[in-house]
Design an enzyme around this catalytic site. Structure first.
Site, PDB file in Angstrom:
ATOM      1  N   ARG A   1       0.820  -1.212   0.000  1.00  0.00           N
ATOM      2  CA  ARG A   1       0.000   0.000   0.000  1.00  0.00           C
ATOM      3  C   ARG A   1       0.857   1.267   0.000  1.00  0.00           C
ATOM      4  O   ARG A   1       0.383   2.335  -0.361  1.00  0.00           O
ATOM      5  CB  ARG A   1      -0.962  -0.025   1.195  1.00  0.00           C
ATOM      6  CG  ARG A   1      -2.112   0.939   1.097  1.00  0.00           C
ATOM      7  CD  ARG A   1      -3.379   0.452   1.794  1.00  0.00           C
ATOM      8  NE  ARG A   1      -3.173  -0.199   3.063  1.00  0.00           N
ATOM      9  CZ  ARG A   1      -3.026   0.420   4.253  1.00  0.00           C
ATOM     10  NH1 ARG A   1      -3.058   1.737   4.304  1.00  0.00           N
ATOM     11  NH2 ARG A   1      -2.859  -0.281   5.350  1.00  0.00           N
TER      12      ARG A   1
ATOM     13  N   TYR B   1     -16.157  14.376 -18.013  1.00  0.00           N
ATOM     14  CA  TYR B   1     -16.637  13.005 -17.934  1.00  0.00           C
ATOM     15  C   TYR B   1     -17.785  12.952 -16.919  1.00  0.00           C
ATOM     16  O   TYR B   1     -17.725  13.585 -15.869  1.00  0.00           O
ATOM     17  CB  TYR B   1     -15.494  12.087 -17.525  1.00  0.00           C
ATOM     18  CG  TYR B   1     -15.903  10.699 -17.125  1.00  0.00           C
ATOM     19  CD1 TYR B   1     -16.709   9.911 -17.955  1.00  0.00           C
ATOM     20  CD2 TYR B   1     -15.494  10.162 -15.917  1.00  0.00           C
ATOM     21  CE1 TYR B   1     -17.093   8.634 -17.587  1.00  0.00           C
ATOM     22  CE2 TYR B   1     -15.860   8.881 -15.533  1.00  0.00           C
ATOM     23  CZ  TYR B   1     -16.666   8.125 -16.375  1.00  0.00           C
ATOM     24  OH  TYR B   1     -17.043   6.861 -15.998  1.00  0.00           O
TER      25      TYR B   1
ATOM     26  N   ASP C   1      -7.655  17.172 -17.304  1.00  0.00           N
ATOM     27  CA  ASP C   1      -7.870  15.778 -17.667  1.00  0.00           C
ATOM     28  C   ASP C   1      -7.386  15.609 -19.103  1.00  0.00           C
ATOM     29  O   ASP C   1      -7.984  16.128 -20.041  1.00  0.00           O
ATOM     30  CB  ASP C   1      -9.357  15.424 -17.551  1.00  0.00           C
ATOM     31  CG  ASP C   1      -9.622  13.938 -17.733  1.00  0.00           C
ATOM     32  OD1 ASP C   1      -8.875  13.294 -18.504  1.00  0.00           O
ATOM     33  OD2 ASP C   1     -10.580  13.420 -17.136  1.00  0.00           O
TER      34      ASP C   1
ATOM     35  N   LYS D   1      -7.827   3.982 -20.490  1.00  0.00           N
ATOM     36  CA  LYS D   1      -8.092   4.300 -21.887  1.00  0.00           C
ATOM     37  C   LYS D   1      -6.829   4.139 -22.734  1.00  0.00           C
ATOM     38  O   LYS D   1      -6.339   3.037 -22.902  1.00  0.00           O
ATOM     39  CB  LYS D   1      -8.674   5.713 -21.987  1.00  0.00           C
ATOM     40  CG  LYS D   1      -9.809   6.012 -20.989  1.00  0.00           C
ATOM     41  CD  LYS D   1     -10.952   5.023 -21.049  1.00  0.00           C
ATOM     42  CE  LYS D   1     -12.192   5.482 -20.295  1.00  0.00           C
ATOM     43  NZ  LYS D   1     -12.073   5.593 -18.845  1.00  0.00           N
TER      44      LYS D   1
END
Length: 405
Positions: free
Chosen positions: A77, A131, A196, A221
Site C-alpha cells: 500500500r 466526464y 484531464d 483508456k
C-alpha cells in the site's frame, strides 16, 4: 531482481529524449544493468525486514512528506516496484517531476480532491463538459467539495479564497471542445489547474508545458490501450505527489502490480497507436462531415482518435446496427467503440446541465481504433441508414478535420 527502491529511475536520469523514445525506454532504464530485458512483475504485498528501527524511521519520513521510502519496499500500500516503473515513465512522457497511480481514474480524481480538502480548500471551479462521473462527484459533493461551474472566460471571477482546484477536460468528453490551457492557467493564478488529458494523451498535448500543475488520466483508456486494465494516474510535481501518496496509503486506492505492468507495456506503443488511430479518425471525420445523414461533427484541432457526431435519425438505431464497431462505453482501445453519451457515460449528469454543455440527445461518441478505415466506414455507412428527406449538413469543412463546436 534489485528491489532496493521502488523508484525505477533512482540513479539513472537520461538526457532529454524524443517522446517515442521515452515511451519505449522510460521506467526501464535500469533493466540492462540488472541483466533483464522485460520489466519484472513484483506481486509481493509485503517485504521482509530485520531492521525494525529502520522501518520505523522510514514510515515516519513517509508520514511527514509522502516521499517514496528509501531502501527496499515496505508494504504494497506504500508502493510497488512495478507500479513505480509505470509512474516514472508517465511522468517523463508528461514532463512532470512525478506521477502517482491509482486503481481507477475516479480514485485518482478523488485523491486530488481529498488532498485539497484536507487543508480547507474544498471549493472547485470547473468547466463543463467533463466526464459524467467526474461531473457527478463534484455536483453531489460526495467528498465535501463545493463546485462552481463556469465557462473558461469566467474562471478568474469564480475563484474564492477557499478555491483549491480548477478542473477542465480538454479535449472534453464527449463533445471534444478545447480550451486554451495557457490562458486558463494564467487565469487560475496560484490555484492549481488540473487538466484531464485522457483524450489527447501526452502524444498530442502536454498540459504541464502550458502551466497546468496537475494532469489526470484515466489510464484505462489510451495509456493501457487494449481494454484490459483499469487504472488512473496523476502527473504532478513531487510536493503534490507526496500528498497523493499519503492519501493513497490511507484510503487504499492502490494500483495492482499486474495493471502497472500492462500500463508500462501499453506506453511503449502509445505514440504509434495514437497517431495511427488519429489518421483514421481524421478520414472518418471528412466523410461524416460530407454525409447528409449527419447533422454535426465534432473533432478537436488537436486531432486524436475521438470523434463525436450528431445524427438526424435515431442514434439508438445506429448503436443497435453496428457490427464491426463495438457498442460499448470506454475508449482508447485498439478496437473501435461507439456509445450514446446521454444514455451511458453522461446519464448521471442532470439532463439540463448535460444539454447545456453541448451533450445533445442525438450525439454519438466514437473511439476510433486500429482497424482499416474502409472497414470502419462500411460499418458506419450501413448503420447510419438511408438519408432522411430534407437532411442537410452543417459541418464547416469537408476537406479537413472539423473544429470542435
Amino acid at each position: 531482481m534489485d528491489t532496493t527502491s521502488t523508484r525505477a529511475h533512482d540513479d539513472i536520469r537520461p538526457a532529454p529524449r524524443a517522446l517515442a523514445t521515452e515511451a519505449v525506454h522510460a521506467g526501464r532504464d535500469d533493466l540492462a544493468r540488472q541483466g533483464l530485458h522485460a520489466p519484472p512483475i513484483d506481486l509481493s504485498t509485503t517485504y521482509p525486514s530485520y531492521d525494525s528501527r529502520g522501518e520505523a524511521a522510514r514510515i515516519d519520513a513517509f508520514a511527514t512528506t509522502g516521499a517514496e521510502p528509501d531502501g527496499p519496499p515496505v508494504y504494497g500500500r506504500l508502493g510497488n516496484p512495478t507500479v513505480a516503473r509505470f509512474e516514472t515513465a508517465l511522468a517523463r512522457l508528461e514532463g512532470t517531476e512525478a506521477a502517482v497511480a491509482f486503481a481507477s481514474g475516479m480514485a485518482a480524481l478523488s485523491a486530488v480532491l481529498l488532498v485539497r480538502g484536507s487543508v480547507g480548500l474544498r471549493h472547485v471551479v470547473a468547466v463543463r463538459p467533463l466526464y459524467g462521473c467526474s461531473d457527478h462527484l463534484l455536483t453531489a459533493g460526495l467528498l465535501g467539495s463545493e463546485v462552481t461551474w463556469t465557462d473558461p472566460a469566467g474562471v478568474a471571477d469564480a475563484l474564492r479564497p477557499d478555491t483549491g482546484l480548477v478542473l477542465v477536460e480538454s479535449p472534453a468528453n464527449p463533445t471534444l471542445a478545447e480550451v486554451d490551457l495557457r490562458a486558463l492557467a494564467h487565469a487560475c493564478g496560484s490555484v492549481p489547474l488540473l487538466v484531464d488529458n485522457t483524450f489527447a494523451t501526452p502524444v498530442l498535448q502536454r498540459p504541464a508545458e502550458h502551466g497546468a500543475r496537475l494532469i489526470l488520466h484515466s489510464a484505462t483508456k489510451y495509456l493501457g490501450g487494449h481494454g484490459d486494465v483499469l487504472a488512473g494516474v496523476v502527473a504532478c510535481d513531487e510536493e503534490f505527489a507526496g500528498r497523493l501518496r499519503q492519501v493513497r496509503f490511507a484510503t487504499g486506492g492502490v494500483l495492482h502490480p499486474l495493471a502497472g505492468y500492462l500500463l508500462l507495456r501499453g506506453l511503449s506503443t502509445l505514440p504509434v497507436r495514437v497517431r495511427a488511430a488519429s489518421a483514421t479518425a481524421a478520414e472518418l471525420v471528412r466523410r461524416l462531415a460530407a454525409d447528409p445523414r449527419v447533422a454535426r461533427v465534432h473533432y478537436p484541432r488537436t486531432g486524436g482518435a475521438m470523434v463525436a457526431f450528431e445524427v438526424y435519425g435515431d442514434p439508438h438505431e445506429v448503436i443497435g446496427a453496428v457490427r464491426l464497431i463495438t457498442p460499448a462505453v470506454s475508449l482508447g482501445s485498439v478496437d473501435s467503440l461507439i456509445q450514446h453519451p446521454a444514455s451511458i457515460s453522461h446519464r448521471i449528469v442532470d439532463a439540463d446541465d448535460r444539454r447545456g454543455a453541448g451533450v445533445s440527445d442525438r450525439l454519438l461518441r466514437m473511439s476510433v481504433g486500429l482497424e482499416d478505415v474502409e472497414d470502419l466506414w462500411s460499418d458506419l455507412d450501413r448503420s447510419l441508414g438511408r438519408p432522411g428527406r430534407g437532411a442537410g449538413n452543417c459541418a464547416t469543412s469537408h476537406a479537413e478535420p472539423v473544429p470542435a463546436h
